[in-house]
Design a protein around this motif. Structure first.
Motif, mmCIF file in Angstrom:
data_model
loop_
_atom_site.group_PDB
_atom_site.id
_atom_site.type_symbol
_atom_site.label_atom_id
_atom_site.label_comp_id
_atom_site.label_asym_id
_atom_site.label_seq_id
_atom_site.Cartn_x
_atom_site.Cartn_y
_atom_site.Cartn_z
ATOM 1 N N THR A 83 0.818 -1.214 0.000
ATOM 2 C CA THR A 83 0.000 0.000 0.000
ATOM 3 C C THR A 83 0.851 1.264 0.000
ATOM 4 O O THR A 83 0.304 2.356 0.080
ATOM 5 C CB THR A 83 -0.911 0.033 1.247
ATOM 6 O OG1 THR A 83 -0.078 -0.049 2.425
ATOM 7 C CG2 THR A 83 -1.873 -1.144 1.257
ATOM 8 N N ASN A 84 2.177 1.112 -0.079
ATOM 9 C CA ASN A 84 3.078 2.266 -0.004
ATOM 10 C C ASN A 84 2.673 3.182 1.149
ATOM 11 O O ASN A 84 2.380 4.364 0.963
ATOM 12 C CB ASN A 84 3.084 3.037 -1.331
ATOM 13 C CG ASN A 84 4.110 4.170 -1.346
ATOM 14 O OD1 ASN A 84 5.131 4.100 -0.664
ATOM 15 N ND2 ASN A 84 3.840 5.207 -2.104
ATOM 16 N N ALA A 85 2.674 2.620 2.348
ATOM 17 C CA ALA A 85 2.145 3.327 3.514
ATOM 18 C C ALA A 85 2.915 4.613 3.815
ATOM 19 O O ALA A 85 4.084 4.751 3.465
ATOM 20 C CB ALA A 85 2.183 2.392 4.727
ATOM 21 N N GLY A 104 3.092 -0.458 -3.780
ATOM 22 C CA GLY A 104 1.868 0.324 -3.937
ATOM 23 C C GLY A 104 0.856 -0.271 -4.892
ATOM 24 O O GLY A 104 -0.160 0.359 -5.177
ATOM 25 N N SER A 105 1.103 -1.481 -5.399
ATOM 26 C CA SER A 105 0.150 -2.062 -6.365
ATOM 27 C C SER A 105 -0.917 -2.898 -5.663
ATOM 28 O O SER A 105 -1.724 -3.552 -6.324
ATOM 29 C CB SER A 105 0.894 -2.875 -7.426
ATOM 30 O OG SER A 105 1.507 -4.007 -6.860
ATOM 31 N N GLY A 165 -4.352 4.355 -0.116
ATOM 32 C CA GLY A 165 -4.563 3.464 -1.250
ATOM 33 C C GLY A 165 -5.991 3.512 -1.773
ATOM 34 O O GLY A 165 -6.823 4.319 -1.319
ATOM 35 N N ASN A 191 -1.194 7.803 -3.640
ATOM 36 C CA ASN A 191 -1.319 6.340 -3.711
ATOM 37 C C ASN A 191 -2.517 5.942 -4.568
ATOM 38 O O ASN A 191 -3.427 5.261 -4.119
ATOM 39 C CB ASN A 191 -1.423 5.747 -2.301
ATOM 40 C CG ASN A 191 -0.055 5.486 -1.706
ATOM 41 O OD1 ASN A 191 0.954 5.472 -2.410
ATOM 42 N ND2 ASN A 191 -0.005 5.273 -0.402
ATOM 43 N N ARG A 192 -2.468 6.366 -5.823
ATOM 44 C CA ARG A 192 -3.542 6.002 -6.748
ATOM 45 C C ARG A 192 -3.072 4.923 -7.700
ATOM 46 O O ARG A 192 -3.131 5.078 -8.908
ATOM 47 C CB ARG A 192 -3.998 7.235 -7.535
ATOM 48 C CG ARG A 192 -4.825 8.220 -6.726
ATOM 49 C CD ARG A 192 -5.153 9.443 -7.544
ATOM 50 N NE ARG A 192 -3.952 10.221 -7.852
ATOM 51 C CZ ARG A 192 -3.937 11.295 -8.633
ATOM 52 N NH1 ARG A 192 -5.044 11.710 -9.215
ATOM 53 N NH2 ARG A 192 -2.813 11.944 -8.846
ATOM 54 N N GLY A 193 -2.571 3.833 -7.160
ATOM 55 C CA GLY A 193 -2.209 2.702 -8.021
ATOM 56 C C GLY A 193 -0.753 2.675 -8.406
ATOM 57 O O GLY A 193 0.088 3.247 -7.726
ATOM 58 N N PHE A 194 -0.455 1.985 -9.503
ATOM 59 C CA PHE A 194 0.926 1.763 -9.922
ATOM 60 C C PHE A 194 1.644 3.095 -10.120
ATOM 61 O O PHE A 194 1.080 4.038 -10.659
ATOM 62 C CB PHE A 194 0.996 0.992 -11.253
ATOM 63 C CG PHE A 194 0.123 -0.221 -11.340
ATOM 64 C CD1 PHE A 194 -0.379 -0.839 -10.201
ATOM 65 C CD2 PHE A 194 -0.215 -0.767 -12.578
ATOM 66 C CE1 PHE A 194 -1.185 -1.959 -10.285
ATOM 67 C CE2 PHE A 194 -1.030 -1.885 -12.672
ATOM 68 C CZ PHE A 194 -1.521 -2.470 -11.535
ATOM 69 N N ASP A 195 2.893 3.148 -9.725
ATOM 70 C CA ASP A 195 3.669 4.368 -9.919
ATOM 71 C C ASP A 195 4.304 4.326 -11.310
ATOM 72 O O ASP A 195 5.442 3.899 -11.492
ATOM 73 C CB ASP A 195 4.724 4.498 -8.827
ATOM 74 C CG ASP A 195 5.321 5.893 -8.782
ATOM 75 O OD1 ASP A 195 5.227 6.607 -9.807
ATOM 76 O OD2 ASP A 195 5.875 6.275 -7.749
#
Lengths: 473, 473
Positions: free
Chosen positions: A150-152, A201-202, A433, B190-194
């Motif tokens: 979730t790339n916290a 983050g995916s 997320g 954090n809207r999905g893939f970077d």
């Protein structure tokens, strides 16, 4: 799914008795998300003990077309780790994979399995006079794998970045069951696409993080926590710039909250007291940390920084915590905002971000527009000013019937808030997320080019669609 | 390609007379790479003036199936910007798109078009008392777009990271001609893939970077440059750890070179002199920088750090540059290694990295093995010790016929060196990328899982295969 029984017996053969259960008593606690907004059902709860078991299980799921919902501590904010109600999805817990494989004090690196709990990592680092500089409310349950997926964020992003900035190496099981092994950290590596970044983050939609090598930092030798009273949010921003210019590298956190939000917390925490005597429209909670090199001078430097801010008229009042206990008391106020607001009545919450310079303008506009459009409601904006990250809560008019108000006004309010965020070129998810919660909104407001790229990548890497179906995409 | 004439006239209609040329005098200088290892031909040289022109051109190339080779300053090290010899590929120069669109001093951000030259950006930042903390030998020609596409490194990575760490926002034209616009930087999103991360370092194979928002840092208020003599490479590593523990945040660069490498430079630069009186097996060049806050104390801190290193017996001898001119003279030695080695005779060069702790072991093994296997050759390892990045040159035996030696021994030596790198879990490209130069080696030694993932992503985003064909993948 092909034949559930055949799948389950093959999965049991792979994972052993301890690794797979359908016992409702064991499964049920994990079927509802932490905030209690989503409840699903699951075919079974799988708890593999190793990366190779995860890989074998994923291959099995691919062959049987079983959707996989990876789960760490189940403390996510967007329902990303909760299965759908079909009962056809497999809940895959990483909690048994909880070894800290190695800590290299010289290189300041820790290699952890996905199920390592954040607080456990904190302690392991502290034992070596190091620290892992990411923390958040759910640290007692959140796992390394979930934090990466979730790339916290948290309260230390200002200085240390989100989880992405702390991941040096990664191991993951891909949708075809292959193991992506980039655990060995190389400071420079230009061999093509940085696939590690794609997985971070995916939200488990491209692969399952099984282990990571994480960056550690030297332990903090001295900290100073400040509570400041301010006349306006632009003044808070000016104070932030002032602190960054004076003590940029020491600035660990910069949080803001409005006066009425402090009042709500003080009602909620009967033993707490306001850090400042007078009333202020806005408050800032600021932490500066120093390593051993400049620990001695920190207090003097902070005093000088504050004195200059007073002189410039940026601060109305301020106090420096005189003890560790007082510093903790200040932070406790900040950390109690969410439960205090929740206790105060029904609300819809938004975790959004805008460019740093736009925070004051965005908040002013959003508060005015929401309160104008929904008379009686109250909008509260607080959060990580240094990151442009605003937690924007809209509280129901006094006396509202919570569930009914949520039902009638919840979605329209969120859409309205997100529309304003989009106009300010911000993000409808700063740190929580997308999960299930914001999927529709992402597709309504997201950049069509970015959404098309994500869909293409998802289809290319997970053509059968077994990885966390129904989340994010 | 369908019909070249139809394509060219459509392209000319899109770009205008200034935007497209087939004039050999104008095209030829860009057909050979900077190191002179690759020469190609081109259908024409396109020089679009805007992102929308790039997008229209890419759509046209897709329709006509014309391969595109994006090019910035043509100073890459791996032939990534040189077309193939077919004459069917279009050379797409970004050099006309050279506007610095905005600099925000408060936010410390610069938004630049792809064609902005690195040195121009340095000056623009300096004018605002800021700096862009990435520099390299080709700064007078390297462009922002090329630096991003290759994830360039340099001598400041130790403190500031590679280009990836400095890219806050990105704009790119994708293979279908759509414009990916993520220029507005959000500190948390954090809207999905970077997707930005996927484009950085992809060498133009997934899209064409047209603009970026880059991170600036406060200007340096004081710098200290040290030259140290050391008995061994393990001692150099111990010194690095010592410096990091004492002055981690101030440590800007940490370079090492062996004594015979210094001797080669001193022969090449007749007016240069050795920084130290005695002979040493290894040398370290160390720079520490301070901002305005702790500029005054830097000199004292560095003296204390060095005194402690002497006391621990880590350093054999050391000198601190006493003037800016002397500091520059020290760095000039470091920057002259590559041309000095080149002047000294034929050599094959390798830009590799290994985990930081493995550098001494790797260098010892690789030097001994190469010199044992190819008697008379000499292996020279130097570079960015703080990043685990070793430039490993193998010099032909004295009296060798350069081209013939390159022909017979060049490839076997490179394969041999790369095999050793792979055993040490390192990277065969630390900072120079893959391009044409290392494509075969990447496919021979790369992780098959990672290679398969890259191929899937490439096929998904660029199904016709028009983006920089023949590079990287």
């Amino acid at each position: 799914m092909t034949d559930p029984d055949a799948f389950l017996s093959a999965a049991r053969a792979t994972l052993g008795e301890r690794g797979l259960t359908g016992d409702p008593d064991l499964v049920e606690p994990w079927l509802t998300d932490w905030r209690g907004r989503f409840t699903g059902r699951a075919l079974a709860l799988a708890s593999p003990a190793s990366t190779s078991e995860v890989a074998e299980l994923v291959r099995l799921c691919g062959a049987h077309r079983v959707g996989i919902v990876p789960q760490g501590g189940n403390s996510g904010m967007s329902g990303g780790a909760t299965p759908d109600p079909s009962g056809a999805q497999l809940l895959l817990s990483l909690r048994r994979m909880n070894a800290i494989r190695a800590i290299d004090s010289d290189a300041r690196q820790a290699t952890c399995e996905a199920g390592v709990i954040l607080e456990t990592l904190h302690h392991a680092a502290e034992d070596r006079d190091l620290r892992f500089p990411l923390s958040l409310g759910g640290k007692g349950s959140a796992t390394v794998g979930g934090l990466i997926s979730t790339n916290a964020g948290g309260t230390q992003v200002l200085r240390h970045g989100s989880m992405r900035a702390l991941v040096l190496g990664l191991e993951a099981v891909m949708p075809d069951g292959s193991i992506f092994d980039q655990l060995t950290p190389l400071k420079k590596d230009n061999r093509g696409f940085d696939l590690k970044q794609l997985l971070i983050g995916s939200e488990g939609t491209l692969g399952i993080v099984t282990a990571a090598t994480l960056k550690l930092e030297p332990a903090v030798a001295a900290r100073t926590v400040i509570w400041a009273g301010l006349d306006s949010l632009p003044a808070a921003r000016e104070l932030l710039l002032h602190c960054q210019a004076a003590e940029g590298e020491a600035l660990e956190g910069f949080e803001v909250l409005p006066g009425h939000c402090l009042a709500t917390v003080l009602r909620y925490l009967p033993d707490a007291r306001s850090p400042l005597a007078g009333e202020h429209r806005w408050h800032a909670l600021i932490e500066l940390d120093a390593g051993s090199r400049d620990a001695d001078s920190l207090a003097d430097r902070v005093e000088a920084m504050l004195a200059a801010a007073f002189e410039r008229g940026v601060i109305a009042d301020a106090v420096i915590a005189q003890s560790e206990a007082q510093a903790e008391a200040f932070w406790r106020i900040r950390e109690s905002i969410a439960p205090a607001e929740r206790a105060a009545g029904p609300a819809v919450q938004h975790d959004v971000s805008v460019p740093l310079a736009s925070v004051p303008g965005f908040v002013e506009e959003a508060v005015a527009q929401v309160e104008g459009r929904w008379p009686g409601s109250r909008a509260v904006a607080f959060g990580h000013l240094g990151d442009g990250n605003v937690h924007f809560h809209v509280i129901a008019p006094p006396g509202s019937d919570g569930p009914r108000w949520q039902e009638s006004d919840g979605k329209p309010i969120s859409r309205f808030v997100h529309d304003i965020v989009a106009r300010w070129r911000g993000s409808i998810s700063a740190e929580h997320g997308i999960g299930q919660l914001k999927r529709d909104e992402l597709h309504r407001l997201g950049d069509p080019v970015a959404l098309a790229l994500m869909a293409k990548i998802k289809a290319a890497l997970d053509p059968v669609g077994i990885m966390n179906p129904g989340k994010l995409l």
